[in-house]
Design an enzyme around this catalytic site. Sequence first.
Site, PDB file in Angstrom:
ATOM      1  N   HIS A   1       0.813  -1.217   0.000  1.00  0.00           N
ATOM      2  CA  HIS A   1       0.000   0.000   0.000  1.00  0.00           C
ATOM      3  C   HIS A   1       0.845   1.267   0.000  1.00  0.00           C
ATOM      4  O   HIS A   1       0.349   2.370  -0.288  1.00  0.00           O
ATOM      5  CB  HIS A   1      -0.940  -0.001   1.211  1.00  0.00           C
ATOM      6  CG  HIS A   1      -2.239   0.698   0.963  1.00  0.00           C
ATOM      7  ND1 HIS A   1      -2.336   1.853   0.235  1.00  0.00           N
ATOM      8  CD2 HIS A   1      -3.503   0.401   1.354  1.00  0.00           C
ATOM      9  CE1 HIS A   1      -3.594   2.253   0.182  1.00  0.00           C
ATOM     10  NE2 HIS A   1      -4.327   1.387   0.850  1.00  0.00           N
TER      11      HIS A   1
ATOM     12  N   ASP B   1      -2.301   2.883  -4.390  1.00  0.00           N
ATOM     13  CA  ASP B   1      -3.558   2.693  -3.677  1.00  0.00           C
ATOM     14  C   ASP B   1      -4.396   1.585  -4.300  1.00  0.00           C
ATOM     15  O   ASP B   1      -4.093   1.067  -5.382  1.00  0.00           O
ATOM     16  CB  ASP B   1      -4.352   3.998  -3.651  1.00  0.00           C
ATOM     17  CG  ASP B   1      -3.637   5.085  -2.862  1.00  0.00           C
ATOM     18  OD1 ASP B   1      -3.000   4.743  -1.850  1.00  0.00           O
ATOM     19  OD2 ASP B   1      -3.723   6.264  -3.262  1.00  0.00           O
TER      20      ASP B   1
END
Length: 449
Positions: free
Chosen positions: A420, A424
């Site tokens: 992450h 995204d």
Amino acid sequence: MSTQVLMPQLGETVAEGKILTWFKSEGAEVREGDNLFEIETDKVTMEVQSTAAGKLSSIRVQAGEVAKVGAVVAVIGGEREAAATPRISAPQRAAAPSAAPAANGRATPSPAPVPTMRSPFEEVATPAESFGNAKGPLGLRLTPLARRLIAQNGLDAEAIARQVSAAGGSKISEKDVRAALAAPAPADAPDTGGAGPVVSPPASPKPVAIAPLPGSVMQLNTIRKRTGERLAQNWQTIPHVFQAIEVDYTVVETVRAARKASFKAETGVSLTYLPFIARASCIALKEFPQVNAQFDGSQLALASEVNLGIAVDLSHNGLVVPVVRSADDLTLPGLAKAIARQIDNARTGKLTGDDFAGGTYSISNNGAFGTAFTAPIINAPQVAILSTDAIRLKPAVVETEQGAFVAPRLTGMVGQSFDHRAFDGAYSAAFLSRLKAILETRDWAAEFA
């Protein structure tokens, strides 16, 4: 003239290797190209050939011991030169101050040995003195690094052995010794003269003691242990996110079914679904460069080519991920042959360190075992890994210009674990959607033209 035999570099991330066996004994004549010894790292097991001819005058690292990359493991020829190599003599060792016990129960560490002369081409110097027997207290074996750390820090080997034995261990390793070093000093430790308490770093979690059970104990091989250590570190340090999407493989299967017999006859390679998925991944990765990248903790390095790692199971005895380089330059048939070649090399022990270096994206394929979906662990410094699972014939809703209807379709899940920090969820989802579209709509027959 003597030739030093060094522990070779077997990949950019490999720091040490364990010598499994020597094929030659001290005093034996060695020819250039002879198999000299076999080594095992966390990624590969391979035989090392001699690059020089002569008498094997000295073996510095015995079978079962671990050496750092660049360490001298043996000397070929030049017995007089080998004998003249500077070493710490017995009188020098005798004159060295011994470790005196301190008031807190630990011995004061002995001064580090004076470094001996080394070749400028050596990356790592071999130890200049012996640090005791490999057989330790309570019948436990001590690894070479554990013996050195115990000797240099004046630790109580018997106390460490009791802790390891209570936890069900069979040997004292570097991790056990470092845990003892990190442990707080006893409560009756002498005053530090106003300098304040010495704050030790938190100790590593100790292994859970296992109560005796009926059955047998299976010792993990080096590949299994190192793979586990690396994956545990990746899981703890990378913020994993997993997404999956269902893919209709009916179009892929139409081409695969028509081509698999002739492809097998021409190349000797079975045409599975994996090359289709790999080819579609390479195309999609070019459109989503942040997925095809490496992350160093502060910046994302976008790769200009796709070096595709393929996870290979070694008959349930470990997992390796050899790399197909420049996979984006290969056609589907070329990918099928390259993947099959790396899988065969992995299972026959023919991989080299270079086969593991430079990967930018990986694929884990568990479909043969019938799994529904798999959430794999990222192979750092890569930022994502794809998983493919079982492809089954199912009733599915098919949209057409005449309307929707239910029909039998070959479908399966494709999932991706991603870091992450690199991008995204929307970016990952868009990549998976594009991968799905390529698999379902591409003219796969044209790949064989």
